[in-house]
Design an enzyme around this catalytic site. Structure first.
Site, PDB file in Angstrom:
ATOM      1  N   LYS A  17       1.730  -7.861  -2.959  1.00  0.00           N
ATOM      2  CA  LYS A  17       1.733  -6.627  -3.064  1.00  0.00           C
ATOM      3  C   LYS A  17       3.172  -6.045  -3.603  1.00  0.00           C
ATOM      4  O   LYS A  17       4.024  -6.970  -4.101  1.00  0.00           O
ATOM      5  CB  LYS A  17       1.840  -5.772  -1.654  1.00  0.00           C
ATOM      6  CG  LYS A  17       2.872  -6.604  -0.526  1.00  0.00           C
ATOM      7  CD  LYS A  17       2.646  -5.897   0.897  1.00  0.00           C
ATOM      8  CE  LYS A  17       1.776  -6.574   1.763  1.00  0.00           C
ATOM      9  NZ  LYS A  17       0.867  -5.770   2.250  1.00  0.00           N
ATOM     10  N   LYS A  27       8.213  -2.757   2.854  1.00  0.00           N
ATOM     11  CA  LYS A  27       7.166  -3.802   2.950  1.00  0.00           C
ATOM     12  C   LYS A  27       7.579  -5.098   3.492  1.00  0.00           C
ATOM     13  O   LYS A  27       7.054  -5.783   3.808  1.00  0.00           O
ATOM     14  CB  LYS A  27       6.281  -4.114   1.469  1.00  0.00           C
ATOM     15  CG  LYS A  27       5.426  -2.656   1.141  1.00  0.00           C
ATOM     16  CD  LYS A  27       5.062  -2.907  -0.350  1.00  0.00           C
ATOM     17  CE  LYS A  27       4.219  -1.664  -0.883  1.00  0.00           C
ATOM     18  NZ  LYS A  27       2.932  -1.233  -0.258  1.00  0.00           N
ATOM     19  N   THR A  43      -4.244  -1.473   1.767  1.00  0.00           N
ATOM     20  CA  THR A  43      -5.674  -1.920   1.771  1.00  0.00           C
ATOM     21  C   THR A  43      -5.806  -3.359   1.350  1.00  0.00           C
ATOM     22  O   THR A  43      -6.924  -3.874   1.634  1.00  0.00           O
ATOM     23  CB  THR A  43      -6.318  -1.192   0.507  1.00  0.00           C
ATOM     24  OG1 THR A  43      -5.279  -0.997  -0.396  1.00  0.00           O
ATOM     25  CG2 THR A  43      -6.298   0.347   0.938  1.00  0.00           C
ATOM     26  N   LYS A  94      -8.725  -6.541   2.614  1.00  0.00           N
ATOM     27  CA  LYS A  94      -9.235  -7.659   1.485  1.00  0.00           C
ATOM     28  C   LYS A  94      -9.233  -8.894   2.169  1.00  0.00           C
ATOM     29  O   LYS A  94     -10.189  -9.643   1.970  1.00  0.00           O
ATOM     30  CB  LYS A  94      -8.717  -7.241   0.139  1.00  0.00           C
ATOM     31  CG  LYS A  94      -8.675  -6.274  -0.451  1.00  0.00           C
ATOM     32  CD  LYS A  94      -7.956  -5.899  -1.820  1.00  0.00           C
ATOM     33  CE  LYS A  94      -8.122  -4.487  -2.150  1.00  0.00           C
ATOM     34  NZ  LYS A  94      -7.114  -3.792  -3.012  1.00  0.00           N
TER      35      LYS A  94
HETATM   36  C1  GFP Z   1      -0.210   3.893  -0.996  1.00  0.00           C
HETATM   37  C2  GFP Z   1       0.357   3.671   0.378  1.00  0.00           C
HETATM   38  C3  GFP Z   1      -0.450   2.707   0.988  1.00  0.00           C
HETATM   39  C4  GFP Z   1      -2.107   3.128   0.846  1.00  0.00           C
HETATM   40  C5  GFP Z   1      -2.243   3.375  -0.563  1.00  0.00           C
HETATM   41  C6  GFP Z   1      -3.502   4.089  -0.636  1.00  0.00           C
HETATM   42  O1  GFP Z   1       0.092   2.625  -1.880  1.00  0.00           O
HETATM   43  O2  GFP Z   1      -0.187   2.698   2.453  1.00  0.00           O
HETATM   44  O3  GFP Z   1      -2.759   2.075   1.333  1.00  0.00           O
HETATM   45  O4  GFP Z   1      -1.256   4.392  -1.045  1.00  0.00           O
HETATM   46  O5  GFP Z   1      -3.868   4.937   0.174  1.00  0.00           O
HETATM   47  F1  GFP Z   1       1.741   3.313   0.292  1.00  0.00           F
HETATM   48  P1  GFP Z   1       0.921   2.230  -2.869  1.00  0.00           P
HETATM   49  O6  GFP Z   1       0.408   3.199  -4.063  1.00  0.00           O
HETATM   50  O7  GFP Z   1       2.401   2.712  -2.631  1.00  0.00           O
HETATM   51  O8  GFP Z   1       0.836   0.850  -3.263  1.00  0.00           O
END
Ligand code: GFP
Ligand code: GFP
Length: 833
Positions: free
Chosen positions: A567, A573, A678, A682
């Site tokens: 990620k 994170k 997300t 997965k």
């Molecule tokens: C952001 C949030 C995540 C979330 C996604 C989609 O992601 O926790 O799952 O939006 O809602 F931080 P990033 O664009 O920062 O990866």
């Protein structure tokens, strides 16, 4: 309408309509035709790239036929449409997805084999469409897939960046950014040079009195940049519905500049000015969860929003309905605050261009918009200096002030004795310089605001948007827990698992109704099924091991426990927690006798992800991971017991290889910081288990799959504030095991002590904002439980199957139904032809 063919000639059209290929013979014909004509090549000059291009063009032709019919039907039926405005669409590759969604992959496979190609090689030729940073952009892509698959009349609107997210190279352990020029050849887009919008910037506003004696605002002067539409067809799975993603590209307008701005005759500078226009859609900003307030970014936002709204309003006007029906025909979802100017732009169109009264216009605006929040991190909340908005969009700033005035007046009425609340909720922050708070504007201008997982939606109501709950009541705020499309993230990424499931459930219906997975649960005692399940996981690990060997040169044992964290790299994170844990494991192994070591469970720690180019600490984390890898991977005492890999340039197509190959994946953000996540979904959908904190969607995943099938650790969100307070004002002791890890780093075991000192200082000396030390012990202990559990392969497979069986909730189809019902009030429009 004017371009419509008169009735008498339509027969000729009907006779000659293009038919979609149905067999592999017909498909081959299309490929050969495209090689010979579209590409001007031949069988003596057709490499895999050319075969990819021709195959894609053949499929594009197919999609377009369905696209045309879908659009015609949606126009004819004139039902309510959804517009999803997102500055990012992280689509990944299109060919495999298109083949699977239209159910023609086997046909193509046979045809390509006949022509001398392996389908996997052809698929592998495609460059990812990487128009996004991470979760937010990929969510938008999953939503488009679900919207089309469920037959919703829906369009995405975004920007056609010339450069997507940068390509990451790792050189000597450091991240190096290389531009991603992906548009060399993109068969998936249709340039629509006939669909253009003039977008105005700068200039000034003049108030004049019109014939009716009304004072009206006229925005004049400044410069015009032209938006050109590029359409990308979005095929639904197992349905002819093919929706549209419209991406805008910027182009200088010939001749419509404010020539007073130039010295007459200064040709060079006027050309430079034109080039500047073209830079608007040039590059995707590579920041995740950090707003940098660059003028060009604000220009991008307005450019995209203005072009999209012009298009939406134009389409609405074709139906000749009354304006008050607008919210019954149009739902616009704001993916984060990036498109918030759309609220102001629609109000401007309605009052300045269409002549509506303010109140009616505002009712239409708030009835139309919904806003999705994706983060509570304060550094990510978007704000723009008032001066900049004034300069770039003078009329919009006036409207923002008016919106704010009416809003604050109503708040004042509601809370007559509370002056403070006005300061807190104002759209304008009274700072130096003054700022426009985009989230406040988005809330005030929308009828619904949603978070993306339960905890997150609760948090926004009790923290950053608390006052707004008081003002509007709790009903304006809602939750839609994120989801993922099972088409890409199971069927496409893990074909064997998808086929196994289909064989047990009797069909592929589960790909459109993921709750059907629960029928797998009775099979957890079926020996053959479990065996096959385990074999598929192993085969996916072999595939990843092969990829690792090819890209890093490191041999990994596919029987080891594959532990993955892929990620964006971010302190919240906590990849640093992971790599510190890996070092702890390494030190523990080193301290053992060879006999003890033999009893340990072999691990492969896999990392991947990009750091924002300006995020120095994130780059140091990447460097440490690589530094640890080069020591551990070459330590003969350790051998296969531990390998540490950093996979370069993580993107969607790589995720499709990585997700199916994990045994355990790490979702270990500081509690309360990851809105949803997300990739957690997965990994579990592909039969991997999770080690994670009680954060974001991990909590709901736990509720669904059961506590026995997930490894949770760490402090809870509700404790974070007290812990941080204690770090700052109390005595802050570092976990003793973590302290040993730090000592080892500081000894120089992994090279550059200097480079890593800031990472250590963040924990030891700067208050450990992300609670790395507080969670370290429970993290290490939980990893021991993971090792233990993995020893019992029999039980592990049961956990894996059980978890997959209970993942039905996390389909993005469920999200779309929730948005459609609770926010958009829109119905599907299936095609019956
Ligand atoms: C952001 C949030 C995540 C979330 C996604 C989609 O992601 O926790 O799952 O939006 O809602 F931080 P990033 O664009 O920062 O990866
Ligand atoms: C859309 C499509 C057109 C199509 C019409 C009518 O136009 O190609 O011909 O629908 O089916 F883009 P607008 O809705 O954008 O006017």
């Amino acid at each position: 309408v004017e371009a419509s063919i008169p009735e008498p000639q339509r027969e000729a059209w009907k006779r000659n309509q293009t038919a979609a290929f149905k067999s592999s013979d017909e498909f081959e014909k299309e490929v050969v035709r495209h090689v010979e004509t579209s590409l001007a090549r031949s069988m003596f000059n057709c490499d895999e790239k050319a075969a990819y291009s021709a195959t894609s063009l053949a499929f594009r032709d197919r999609l377009v036929l369905d696209w045309n019919k879908t659009q015609q039907r949606q126009t004819y039926r004139d039902s309510k449409r959804v517009y999803y405005l997102s500055l990012e669409f992280l689509m990944g590759r299109a060919l495999d997805n298109a083949m699977l969604n239209v159910g023609m992959k086997d046909t193509a496979k046979a045809g390509l084999a006949d022509l001398g190609f392996r389908i996997e090689d052809i698929i592998g030729q495609e460059h990812d469409a990487a128009l996004g940073n991470g979760g937010l952009g990929r969510l938008a892509a999953c939503f488009l897939d679900s919207l089309a698959s469920l037959d919703f009349p829906a369009w995405g609107y975004g920007l056609r960046y010339r450069y997507g997210i940068f390509k990451q190279e790792i050189i000597d352990g450091y991240q190096v950014e290389v531009p991603d020029y992906w548009l060399d050849f993109n068969p998936w887009e249709f340039p629509r040079h006939d669909v253009t919008v003039d977008v105005q910037f700068f200039g000034s506003v003049k108030k004049v009195t019109n014939e009716e004696g009304k004072s009206v605002a006229i925005w004049e002067g400044g410069e015009i940049v032209v938006a050109v539409a590029y359409d990308v067809p979005i095929p639904g799975y197992d349905t002819p519905t093919t929706n549209n993603l419209r991406l805008w590209s910027s182009k200088a307008s010939g001749g419509e500049f404010d020539f007073q701005k130039f010295n007459s005759g200064d040709y060079e500078s006027s050309v430079a000015e034109q080039q500047r226009a073209e830079t608007i859609s040039n590059v995707l900003y590579p920041n995740d969860n950090l707003e940098r307030g660059k003028e060009l970014r604000l220009k991008q936002q307005y450019f995209w929003v203005a072009a999209s709204l012009y298009d939406i309003v134009r389409r609405f006007k074709k139906s000749k309905r009354a304006w008050r029906e607008f919210p019954e025909q149009v739902a616009i979802q704001l993916n984060d605050t990036h498109p918030t100017l759309a609220i102001v732009e629609l109000q401007r169109i309605l009052i300045d261009v269409e002549g509506l009264e303010w109140d009616l216009a505002w009712e239409i605006v708030t009835g139309t918009f919904g806003y999705t929040n994706h983060t509570v991190l304060p550094e990510a909340l978007e704000k723009w200096p008032v001066g900049l908005v004034q300069h770039l969009l003078p009329r919009h700033l006036q409207i923002i002030y008016d919106i704010n005035l009416f809003f604050l007046q109503s708040v004042e009425k509601q809370f007559p004795d509370d002056r403070e609340i006005l300061t807190r909720v104002s759209i304008i922050e009274e700072s130096q310089p003054k700022m426009v708070r985009m989230a406040h504007l988005a809330i005030v201008g929308s009828h619904k605001v949603n978070g993306v997982a339960e905890l997150h939606s609760d948090l926004i109501k009790t923290t950053i948007f608390k006052d707004f709950v008081e003002i509007y009541g709790p009903d304006r705020f809602t939750n839609v827990t994120n989801g993922i499309t099972p088409r890409r993230w199971l069927h496409q990424a893990n074909p064997r698992l998808s086929e196994l499931i289909a064989s047990k459930l009797g069909s592929h219906e589960f790909l459109k109704d993921l709750s059907q997975l629960n029928k797998l649960e009775v099979l957890v005692q079926d020996k053959d099924f479990k065996k096959e399940w385990a074999e598929i996981k192993f085969a996916n690990k072999v595939r990843l091991a092969k990829y690792i060997k090819e890209t890093t040169g490191v041999n990994v044992n596919p029987s080891a426990l594959f532990d993955v964290q892929v990620k964006r790299i971010h302190e919240y994170k906590r990849q640093q927690l992971n790599i510190f844990g890996v070092i702890h494991r390494y030190l523990t192994l080193k301290a053992m006798t060879p006999a003890e070591r033999k009893k340990q469970m072999p691990r492969v720690s896999i990392f991947g992800g990009k750091a924002a180019p300006g995020y120095w600490m994130a780059k140091q984390i990447i460097h440490l991971i690589n530094a640890v890898g080069s020591v551990v991977n070459n330590d003969e005492d350790i051998g296969d017991l531990l390998k540490v890999l950093f996979l370069e340039d993580y993107n969607v197509s790589k995720a499709e290889i990585i997700c199916p190959a994990s045994d355990i994946s790490e979702h270990i953000s500081t509690a309360g910081t990851e809105a949803s996540g997300t990739s957690n979904m997965k990994f579990v959908l592909n039969g991997g288990l999770i080690i994670g904190t009680c954060d974001g969607a991990n909590i709901e995943i736990t509720r669904e799959v059961g506590e026995n099938n997930i490894f949770l650790f760490g402090n809870l969100a509700e404790d974070v504030e007290d812990l941080r307070h204690a770090h700052t004002y109390g005595s802050h002791t570092i976990d003793p095991d973590l302290a040993k890890v730090f000592e080892e780093i500081q000894k120089g075991t992994f090279g550059s002590v200097h480079d890593f000192s800031a990472m250590i200082a963040a924990v030891k000396d700067h208050g450990d904002y992300y609670l790395v030390s507080d969670d370290f012990h429970s993290y290490i202990e939980t990893h021991k439980l993971v090792d233990e559990a993995y020893r019992n392969q029999e039980e592990w497979v049961v956990k894996s199957i059980t978890a997959v069986a209970r993942m039905g909730f996390f389909s993005s189809d469920r999200c779309i139904y929730e948005y459609a019902d609770g926010i958009w009030n829109v119905e599907p429009l299936p095609r019956r032809d």
